[in-house]
Design a protein around this motif. Structure first.
Motif, PDB file in Angstrom:
ATOM      1  N   VAL A 214      29.468  -4.347  16.557  1.00 41.70           N
ATOM      2  CA  VAL A 214      29.130  -5.652  17.151  1.00 41.70           C
ATOM      3  C   VAL A 214      29.897  -6.773  16.454  1.00 41.70           C
ATOM      4  CG1 VAL A 214      27.288  -7.342  17.471  1.00 41.70           C
ATOM      5  CG2 VAL A 214      26.884  -4.936  18.010  1.00 41.70           C
ATOM      6  N   LEU A 215      29.945  -6.734  15.128  1.00 41.56           N
ATOM      7  CA  LEU A 215      30.680  -7.756  14.384  1.00 41.56           C
ATOM      8  C   LEU A 215      32.171  -7.702  14.686  1.00 41.56           C
ATOM      9  CD1 LEU A 215      28.910  -7.498  10.893  1.00 41.56           C
ATOM     10  CD2 LEU A 215      28.664  -9.332  12.581  1.00 41.56           C
ATOM     11  N   ALA A 216      32.724  -6.489  14.796  1.00 38.03           N
ATOM     12  CA  ALA A 216      34.152  -6.353  15.079  1.00 38.03           C
ATOM     13  C   ALA A 216      34.494  -6.848  16.487  1.00 38.03           C
ATOM     14  CB  ALA A 216      34.571  -4.895  14.914  1.00 38.03           C
ATOM     15  N   VAL A 217      33.659  -6.502  17.460  1.00 38.25           N
ATOM     16  CA  VAL A 217      33.900  -6.960  18.838  1.00 38.25           C
ATOM     17  C   VAL A 217      33.768  -8.486  18.918  1.00 38.25           C
ATOM     18  CG1 VAL A 217      33.037  -6.874  21.200  1.00 38.25           C
ATOM     19  CG2 VAL A 217      33.226  -4.770  19.874  1.00 38.25           C
ATOM     20  N   THR A 218      32.802  -9.046  18.196  1.00 39.24           N
ATOM     21  CA  THR A 218      32.648 -10.502  18.160  1.00 39.24           C
ATOM     22  C   THR A 218      33.893 -11.165  17.584  1.00 39.24           C
ATOM     23  OG1 THR A 218      30.256 -10.264  17.865  1.00 39.24           O
ATOM     24  CG2 THR A 218      31.226 -12.396  17.301  1.00 39.24           C
ATOM     25  N   PHE A 219      34.462 -10.563  16.539  1.00 42.01           N
ATOM     26  CA  PHE A 219      35.707 -11.103  15.980  1.00 42.01           C
ATOM     27  C   PHE A 219      36.827 -11.076  17.009  1.00 42.01           C
ATOM     28  CE2 PHE A 219      39.866  -9.866  14.361  1.00 42.01           C
ATOM     29  CZ  PHE A 219      40.212 -11.010  13.671  1.00 42.01           C
ATOM     30  N   LEU A 220      36.941  -9.982  17.759  1.00 37.92           N
ATOM     31  CA  LEU A 220      37.996  -9.885  18.766  1.00 37.92           C
ATOM     32  C   LEU A 220      37.827 -10.964  19.839  1.00 37.92           C
ATOM     33  CD1 LEU A 220      38.246  -5.996  19.185  1.00 37.92           C
ATOM     34  CD2 LEU A 220      39.739  -7.517  17.876  1.00 37.92           C
ATOM     35  N   LEU A 221      36.585 -11.251  20.215  1.00 35.93           N
ATOM     36  CA  LEU A 221      36.333 -12.313  21.187  1.00 35.93           C
ATOM     37  C   LEU A 221      36.710 -13.677  20.613  1.00 35.93           C
ATOM     38  CD1 LEU A 221      32.900 -11.142  22.666  1.00 35.93           C
ATOM     39  CD2 LEU A 221      35.171 -10.934  23.700  1.00 35.93           C
ATOM     40  N   VAL A 222      36.375 -13.903  19.333  1.00 36.11           N
ATOM     41  CA  VAL A 222      36.747 -15.155  18.677  1.00 36.11           C
ATOM     42  C   VAL A 222      38.268 -15.298  18.630  1.00 36.11           C
ATOM     43  CG1 VAL A 222      36.746 -16.376  16.465  1.00 36.11           C
ATOM     44  CG2 VAL A 222      34.636 -15.361  17.332  1.00 36.11           C
ATOM     45  N   PHE A 223      38.943 -14.220  18.302  1.00 33.19           N
ATOM     46  CA  PHE A 223      40.407 -14.261  18.235  1.00 33.19           C
ATOM     47  C   PHE A 223      41.015 -14.536  19.605  1.00 33.19           C
ATOM     48  CE2 PHE A 223      44.539 -11.990  18.333  1.00 33.19           C
ATOM     49  CZ  PHE A 223      45.214 -12.754  17.395  1.00 33.19           C
ATOM     50  N   ALA A 224      40.471 -13.929  20.663  1.00 33.27           N
ATOM     51  CA  ALA A 224      40.968 -14.182  22.016  1.00 33.27           C
ATOM     52  C   ALA A 224      40.766 -15.641  22.411  1.00 33.27           C
ATOM     53  CB  ALA A 224      40.265 -13.253  23.008  1.00 33.27           C
ATOM     54  N   LEU A 225      39.618 -16.214  22.043  1.00 33.78           N
ATOM     55  CA  LEU A 225      39.358 -17.622  22.336  1.00 33.78           C
ATOM     56  C   LEU A 225      40.305 -18.532  21.568  1.00 33.78           C
ATOM     57  CD1 LEU A 225      37.657 -19.737  23.769  1.00 33.78           C
ATOM     58  CD2 LEU A 225      35.965 -19.545  21.930  1.00 33.78           C
ATOM     59  N   MET A 226      40.585 -18.186  20.320  1.00 38.31           N
ATOM     60  CA  MET A 226      41.533 -18.972  19.527  1.00 38.31           C
ATOM     61  C   MET A 226      42.926 -18.934  20.139  1.00 38.31           C
ATOM     62  SD  MET A 226      40.484 -18.101  15.584  1.00 38.31           S
ATOM     63  CE  MET A 226      41.987 -18.883  14.995  1.00 38.31           C
ATOM     64  N   MET A 227      43.346 -17.783  20.608  1.00 37.15           N
ATOM     65  CA  MET A 227      44.654 -17.673  21.253  1.00 37.15           C
ATOM     66  C   MET A 227      44.726 -18.567  22.479  1.00 37.15           C
ATOM     67  SD  MET A 227      45.699 -13.632  21.041  1.00 37.15           S
ATOM     68  CE  MET A 227      47.162 -13.972  21.989  1.00 37.15           C
ATOM     69  N   GLN A 228      43.666 -18.580  23.289  1.00 41.90           N
ATOM     70  CA  GLN A 228      43.643 -19.414  24.484  1.00 41.90           C
ATOM     71  C   GLN A 228      43.695 -20.894  24.122  1.00 41.90           C
ATOM     72  OE1 GLN A 228      43.924 -18.536  27.584  1.00 41.90           O
ATOM     73  NE2 GLN A 228      43.644 -20.584  28.430  1.00 41.90           N
ATOM     74  N   LEU A 229      42.946 -21.294  23.094  1.00 36.20           N
ATOM     75  CA  LEU A 229      42.935 -22.687  22.676  1.00 36.20           C
ATOM     76  C   LEU A 229      44.290 -23.118  22.117  1.00 36.20           C
ATOM     77  CD1 LEU A 229      39.411 -22.943  21.001  1.00 36.20           C
ATOM     78  CD2 LEU A 229      40.146 -24.047  23.113  1.00 36.20           C
ATOM     79  N   TYR A 230      44.901 -22.267  21.311  1.00 31.44           N
ATOM     80  CA  TYR A 230      46.211 -22.609  20.770  1.00 31.44           C
ATOM     81  C   TYR A 230      47.264 -22.685  21.866  1.00 31.44           C
ATOM     82  CZ  TYR A 230      45.141 -22.525  15.790  1.00 31.44           C
ATOM     83  OH  TYR A 230      44.663 -22.838  14.536  1.00 31.44           O
ATOM     84  N   LEU A 231      47.129 -21.863  22.893  1.00 29.63           N
ATOM     85  CA  LEU A 231      48.046 -21.948  24.028  1.00 29.63           C
ATOM     86  C   LEU A 231      47.901 -23.281  24.744  1.00 29.63           C
ATOM     87  CD1 LEU A 231      50.126 -20.539  25.837  1.00 29.63           C
ATOM     88  CD2 LEU A 231      48.230 -19.555  27.141  1.00 29.63           C
ATOM     89  N   GLN A 232      46.662 -23.719  24.918  1.00 25.21           N
ATOM     90  CA  GLN A 232      46.431 -25.020  25.545  1.00 25.21           C
ATOM     91  C   GLN A 232      46.935 -26.158  24.663  1.00 25.21           C
ATOM     92  OE1 GLN A 232      45.354 -25.420  28.660  1.00 25.21           O
ATOM     93  NE2 GLN A 232      45.254 -23.180  28.824  1.00 25.21           N
ATOM     94  N   ILE A 233      46.773 -26.035  23.349  1.00 20.88           N
ATOM     95  CA  ILE A 233      47.287 -27.055  22.435  1.00 20.88           C
ATOM     96  C   ILE A 233      48.805 -27.187  22.567  1.00 20.88           C
ATOM     97  CG2 ILE A 233      47.659 -27.572  19.985  1.00 20.88           C
ATOM     98  CD1 ILE A 233      44.877 -26.448  19.447  1.00 20.88           C
ATOM     99  N   CYS A 234      49.488 -26.063  22.643  1.00 22.12           N
ATOM    100  CA  CYS A 234      50.945 -26.094  22.789  1.00 22.12           C
ATOM    101  C   CYS A 234      51.352 -26.754  24.104  1.00 22.12           C
ATOM    102  CB  CYS A 234      51.504 -24.676  22.709  1.00 22.12           C
ATOM    103  SG  CYS A 234      51.337 -23.895  21.091  1.00 22.12           S
ATOM    104  N   LYS A 235      50.636 -26.447  25.180  1.00 20.88           N
ATOM    105  CA  LYS A 235      50.952 -27.060  26.475  1.00 20.88           C
ATOM    106  C   LYS A 235      50.770 -28.573  26.430  1.00 20.88           C
ATOM    107  CE  LYS A 235      49.855 -23.081  29.435  1.00 20.88           C
ATOM    108  NZ  LYS A 235      48.968 -22.576  30.526  1.00 20.88           N
ATOM    109  N   ILE A 236      49.676 -29.029  25.829  1.00 15.92           N
ATOM    110  CA  ILE A 236      49.420 -30.468  25.730  1.00 15.92           C
ATOM    111  C   ILE A 236      50.476 -31.145  24.863  1.00 15.92           C
ATOM    112  CG2 ILE A 236      47.786 -32.204  24.894  1.00 15.92           C
ATOM    113  CD1 ILE A 236      45.531 -30.261  25.598  1.00 15.92           C
TER     114      ILE A 236
END
Length: 343
Positions: A214-236
């Motif tokens: 559960v902790l490992a899967v939660t980390f993977l979800l956090v990492f996926a969200l961070m990737m999406q946010l950083y992608l949006q930051i780069c676009k802006i």
């Protein structure tokens, strides 16, 4: 006279016979000691000799303890700078301070875990130590996510970012992060452990296999969200660069540098935590312990890198650090403009 001499000779013969019998008894006892388990007077202590052998300390545990010491020292400096500098109270610095507290607790947890394993190795102490590490590292990862969210909001809502609403939102994020982390840390103490059933243990005893997944899967979800946010930051950031025609060349250079910085931050985070997360999903306590150490050590090193990435790179924190160390600020630092690469 002859009678006296006769009595003296009789006494001598009697004493010699007694000594001969004593020697025979002693030799028979020595012979019997070769076949019987007589108690050893010198080793009559209830502590066995094998229990007094030198304690073997794993070099991996030493490496984790040294890493914990380095983490504690770095983040203690960050906390001291933020605490004694009244101007560093913006939402970004609140999150950096929360991250530093989480990493400081993680470093102390590694040191205490080393002490508990080799000195106070009891079930309750083990649960407390593991709970502290889970709570601290969970808070560290979640604070990194919160910093990413804050960076996104500072670009997406640039006009309304420095308002009271943003400060309130930041404090709410910090409170939620620590509540979630404390709950996760209490799970092993509240019964979510494998001390009574070793077959359910994960690679980090006494955490259960299901809890680790559960902790490992939660980390993977956090990492996926961070990737999406950083992608949006780069676009802006690129959009802002295109909108400012006068400073187009300067902004293009600084934006490219900012994108490289964000990529380096994301790659560093992934390289530190991804091996441990993936290994926690596929492995259990039956796997060789050396693989666990080989994935845990890079994960802990992320807390060594965090102060460098999020605190010591910040120009305002650099100024405070220079003032605290030598009472002056370098000219190039005081005149340096803040660019998108600082995010």
């Amino acid at each position: 006279m002859n009678l006296v001499m006769f009595k003296i000779q009789a006494m001598i013969h009697s004493f010699a016979a007694a000594m001969s019998n004593e020697l025979q008894n002693t030799s028979s006892l020595n012979a019997a000691a070769g076949t019987l388990n007589f108690p050893d007077v010198q080793n009559s202590s209830p502590v066995r000799t094998q229990d007094l052998r030198p304690l073997t300390v794993s070099p991996w545990d030493i490496a984790l303890c040294v890493t914990g010491t380095l983490i504690s020292c770095e983040n203690a400096i960050v906390i001291a700078i933020l605490f004694y500098t009244p101007t560093l109270r913006a939402p970004m610095f609140i999150l950096i301070g929360s991250l530093a507290v989480a990493d400081l607790l993680a470093g102390l947890g590694l040191i205490l875990n080393f002490i508990f394993v080799y000195i106070l190795n009891t079930e309750f102490i083990t649960l407390i130590s593991v709970g502290l590490l889970i709570a601290a590292f969970s808070a560290s990862v979640l604070n990194i996510l919160a910093i990413t969210v804050d960076r996104y909001l500072s670009l997406y809502n640039a006009l309304t970012y420095h308002t009271e609403r943003t400060v309130t939102f930041t404090y709410v994020m910090v409170v939620v992060i620590w509540l979630v982390s404390i709950v996760l840390g209490l799970l092993p103490v509240l019964g979510w452990n494998c001390l009574r059933n070793e077959s359910n243990c994960s690679i980090c005893r006494p955490v259960t296999k299901n809890n680790a997944v559960v902790l490992a899967v939660t980390f993977l979800l956090v990492f996926a969200l961070m990737m999406q946010l950083y992608l949006q930051i780069c676009k802006i950031a690129f959009r802002h660069a295109q909108q400012i025609a006068v400073q187009h060349q300067f902004m293009a250079i600084s934006t490219t540098k900012g994108v490289c910085t964000l990529s380096a931050i994301l790659c560093t985070f992934a390289m530190c935590w991804m091996p441990f997360a993936m290994y926690s999903i596929v492995a259990d306590s039956s796997y060789p312990i050396i693989y666990t150490y080989a994935t845990v050590l890079p994960a802990t090193c992320n807390s060594v890198i965090n102060p460098i990435i999020y605190a010591f790179r910040n120009p305002d924190i650099q100024k405070s650090l220079w003032l605290a160390c030598c009472g002056c600020v370098p000219t190039n630092l005081s005149l340096r403009p803040r660019t998108s690469s600082d995010v």
